[in-house]
Scaffold this motif. Structure first.
Motif, PDB file in Angstrom:
ATOM      1  N   ARG A  21     -94.027  -4.765 -11.526  1.00 50.55           N
ATOM      2  CA  ARG A  21     -95.145  -5.476 -10.911  1.00 50.55           C
ATOM      3  C   ARG A  21     -94.839  -5.838  -9.471  1.00 50.55           C
ATOM      4  N   VAL A  22     -95.839  -5.694  -8.629  1.00 48.54           N
ATOM      5  CA  VAL A  22     -95.731  -6.081  -7.226  1.00 48.54           C
ATOM      6  C   VAL A  22     -96.894  -7.010  -6.906  1.00 48.54           C
ATOM      7  N   TRP A  23     -96.911  -7.511  -5.687  1.00 41.53           N
ATOM      8  CA  TRP A  23     -97.940  -8.488  -5.318  1.00 41.53           C
ATOM      9  C   TRP A  23     -99.344  -7.906  -5.416  1.00 41.53           C
ATOM     10  N   ARG A  24     -99.477  -6.594  -5.227  1.00 40.03           N
ATOM     11  CA  ARG A  24    -100.805  -5.984  -5.313  1.00 40.03           C
ATOM     12  C   ARG A  24    -101.378  -6.079  -6.722  1.00 40.03           C
ATOM     13  N   ASP A  25    -100.493  -6.016  -7.744  1.00 39.08           N
ATOM     14  CA  ASP A  25    -100.971  -6.154  -9.118  1.00 39.08           C
ATOM     15  C   ASP A  25    -101.512  -7.560  -9.369  1.00 39.08           C
ATOM     16  N   TRP A  26    -100.778  -8.546  -8.910  1.00 41.46           N
ATOM     17  CA  TRP A  26    -101.252  -9.917  -9.062  1.00 41.46           C
ATOM     18  C   TRP A  26    -102.550 -10.133  -8.285  1.00 41.46           C
ATOM     19  N   ALA A  27    -102.625  -9.539  -7.084  1.00 41.32           N
ATOM     20  CA  ALA A  27    -103.849  -9.673  -6.291  1.00 41.32           C
ATOM     21  C   ALA A  27    -105.030  -9.028  -6.991  1.00 41.32           C
ATOM     22  N   LEU A  28    -104.810  -7.857  -7.612  1.00 39.25           N
ATOM     23  CA  LEU A  28    -105.881  -7.175  -8.329  1.00 39.25           C
ATOM     24  C   LEU A  28    -106.402  -8.028  -9.473  1.00 39.25           C
TER      25      LEU A  28
END
Length: 382
Positions: A21-28
């Motif tokens: 997981r990266v920040w883009r996943d959390w943002a999505l």
């Protein structure tokens, strides 16, 4: 043939090292949750807003694990979705779910991109069961049904295509590394053969003069000792990289002294300039050959890919510890990234690493492309 394909698919393992997981996943997920909340507040055709919102959140949350646990994410998401649709059918509730739930379309892609073969087959079955149930809960026309199936199957096919491309790419990279290892092993073989021949000649000479000239015999022993030490060093390196003993070539290998031959005639473009400085004597033949090969490949890449390049500068600097090679061209900025990546850089990095050195290639701050490598004087296999 079909049976063989199905067995191969069933036995397909998971791809190695899936990204976490990266920040883009959390943002999505954060954007989708916010969208769901806003939609639940504004829409008027929802029978039970809290329950619908809770179900949607249960469907969207597994997106965070879609790469590391693709089958689990599909099972939780589409299992929840199926359960909600079954409840809607039994309760006779014709209200629709939130539109944000459509983001679960990412899961079939992730399932076929990162899941094992059997996980992909079973997971696809779970998705198809949900599609059948949801068509009962929300009856639509035949064209809409076909379109829905098409969207999910397209996502799965896209994931499989990307997976296949990545697999081919990794195989080609491994083959490029193997070719570089074989070539380096052949060059090390030549070096060892040269040293062993020298040892044999010196031993014969020492035996011939041992009685008449003891001092000459001692000198021969000193030479043999030095050659034997070099041979052991080269043997250790060769054992570390040898992958194939077939097709060994015994032709002399180029070295640092041959770099001037890369300049070519004055009409060739871009013009190549070679600058040699520092301590460049008494190098390991493997290191000298590696410097030549790295420079040669860098010049070839510049001539093929550097737009509007007029000059390529090759600088080799030697010191007591090792050598530093830098190759710069003055091509247009960003040209290297505009072409599909090849495997030349992979082989160059592999060669430098095998000899105990470092390698870097990339655009410079102002313009052009730079290749840098450092190598120890003796070379050591890793």
């Amino acid at each position: 043939m079909v049976t063989h394909v199905l067995r191969s698919l069933w036995a397909e393992p998971r791809p190695a090292n899936p990204p976490g997981r990266v920040w883009r996943d959390w943002a999505l997920v954060a954007v989708l949750v916010s969208w769901s909340v806003v939609e639940a507040v504004l829409r008027e055709d929802l029978a039970s807003r809290p329950l619908v919102l809770l179900a949607v959140l249960a469907v969207l949350a597994p997106l965070l694990w879609r790469r590391t646990h693709p089958f689990g994410a599909v099972a939780v998401s589409f299992g929840t979705w199926t359960a909600v649709d079954v409840v809607r059918i039994l309760a006779g509730d014709g209200s629709l779910l939130l539109y944000s739930i459509s983001a679960a379309l990412l899961l079939p892609y992730a399932l076929f991109r990162w899941g094992a073969g059997r996980e992909a087959v079973v997971g696809l079955g779970v998705i198809l069961v949900w599609l059948a149930v949801t068509n009962v809960a929300d009856p639509v026309s035949l064209s809409d049904t076909v379109g829905t199936y098409g969207f999910f199957l397209f996502a799965a096919a896209l994931g499989a295509a990307v997976r296949f491309y990545a697999k081919i790419r990794m195989r080609d990279i491994d083959e490029a590394k193997a070719r570089e290892r074989e070539q380096l092993a052949r060059e090390l073989h030549d070096t060892v053969a040269h040293h062993v021949s020298g040892i044999a000649i010196q031993a014969q000479a020492g035996r011939a003069v041992a009685r008449s000239d003891p001092e000459g015999a001692i000198d021969a022993l000193v030479t043999i000792e030095d050659a034997a030490s070099r041979t052991l060093t080269e043997l250790r390196a060769m054992v570390g990289v040898l992958r194939s003993t077939q097709g060994t070539e015994l032709a002399p290998r180029p070295g640092v002294a041959d770099l001037e031959g890369l300049v070519g005639d004055g009409d060739a473009r871009p013009h190549v300039e070679v600058v040699l400085s520092g301590e460049l004597d008494d190098l390991s033949p493997a290191v000298g050959s590696a410097v030549y090969r790295l420079a040669q490949e860098s010049i070839t890449n510049a001539r093929r890919h550097a737009r509007h390049a007029t000059r390529v500068t090759v600088v080799v600097t030697g010191d007591p510890d090792g050598l530093r090679l830098s190759v710069d061209d003055d091509g247009a900025p960003g040209t290297a990234g505009s072409t599909p990546p090849g495997y030349g850089l992979v082989g160059m990095r592999e060669r430098a690493t095998l000899l105990g050195g470092t390698f870097h290639a990339g655009p410079t701050a102002h313009s052009g492309w730079r290749v840098e490598a450092t190598l120890p004087r003796a070379g050591s296999a890793r």
